[in-house]
Design an enzyme around this catalytic site. Structure first.
Site, PDB file in Angstrom:
ATOM      1  N   HIS A 173      -5.984   1.831  -3.554  1.00 24.13           N
ATOM      2  CA  HIS A 173      -5.029   1.240  -2.606  1.00 24.13           C
ATOM      3  C   HIS A 173      -4.561  -0.102  -3.129  1.00 24.13           C
ATOM      4  O   HIS A 173      -5.110  -0.636  -4.093  1.00 24.13           O
ATOM      5  CB  HIS A 173      -5.683   1.080  -1.222  1.00 24.13           C
ATOM      6  N   HIS A 188      -2.328   0.496   6.981  1.00 24.25           N
ATOM      7  CA  HIS A 188      -2.807   0.529   5.595  1.00 24.25           C
ATOM      8  C   HIS A 188      -3.085   1.977   5.191  1.00 24.25           C
ATOM      9  O   HIS A 188      -3.619   2.752   5.972  1.00 24.25           O
ATOM     10  CB  HIS A 188      -4.077  -0.314   5.436  1.00 24.25           C
ATOM     11  N   CYS A 191       0.807  -1.220   0.000  1.00 22.37           N
ATOM     12  CA  CYS A 191       0.000   0.000   0.000  1.00 22.37           C
ATOM     13  C   CYS A 191       0.845   1.277   0.000  1.00 22.37           C
ATOM     14  O   CYS A 191       0.570   2.216  -0.752  1.00 22.37           O
ATOM     15  CB  CYS A 191      -0.989   0.000   1.156  1.00 22.37           C
TER      16      CYS A 191
END
Length: 185
Positions: A156, A144, A92
């Site tokens: 993402h 994340h 990510c």
């Protein structure tokens, strides 16, 4: 000496008249070309907006950043790879770093926590195109990060599906939402 309708024409006058005619024609053609280019540019941008809208699943308009849409679209489907930051595989923060570098010319930190620490926190309602979204997935720590697009959608690198677009309204992301963020100036 040549004449035109009985008027004597000097050879230099002929050359100057030809050059003047070419200049006027060139200016007229350039003006038409510029007009056509602007019309083509508008048409081209509309086609791109439609294409990126379909690919990203969001309705883009002329006010949206086509560079961001293009960059994200170019990465869609890249598989997840922990520690990766190439199109062969990315995580990510590697994805976010590549997008920020290519679209905005900005280097960002390599971890989602370090990116967050460089940001002003934002609530969901205050997010704008290009802002970050942060999550704590099964952890007490930010682990994340994604990039906000619009209409509660963000791009993402998912561990299961690679680079994709998701909605902040999906129950999974609602559950793990932490904050939005905008890089400090």
């Amino acid at each position: 000496m040549r004449s035109f309708r009985g008027i004597p024409l000097h050879p230099n006058m002929i050359v100057w008249n030809v050059l003047f005619s070419v200049f006027v024609a060139a200016c007229s053609t350039a003006e038409k070309s510029a007009k056509n280019k602007n019309e083509f540019g508008s048409l081209r941008k509309n086609e791109l907006l439609k294409y990126y809208s379909e690919k990203l699943g969001i309705e883009l308009d002329k006010n949206d950043d086509v560079r961001l849409a293009a960059a994200v679209t170019d990465w869609l489907g890249v598989p997840h790879r922990q520690g990766g930051q190439t199109k062969q595989g990315t995580d990510c923060s590697g994805f976010a770093g590549n997008i920020y570098k290519s679209v905005y010319g900005i280097d960002i930190p390599r971890s989602s926590t370090d990116i967050y620490n460089k940001c002003e926190p934002l609530k969901k309602e205050k997010l704008s195109e290009g802002d970050f979204v942060f999550f704590k997935v099964g952890s007490k720590h930010i682990n994340h990060v994604g990039i906000y697009l619009k209409d509660n959608k963000f791009a993402h690198a998912s561990t299961s599906r690679g680079v994709m677009v998701s909605s902040l309204d999906e129950p999974y992301w609602v559950k793990y939402w932490f904050a939005g963020g905008r890089l400090k100036q």
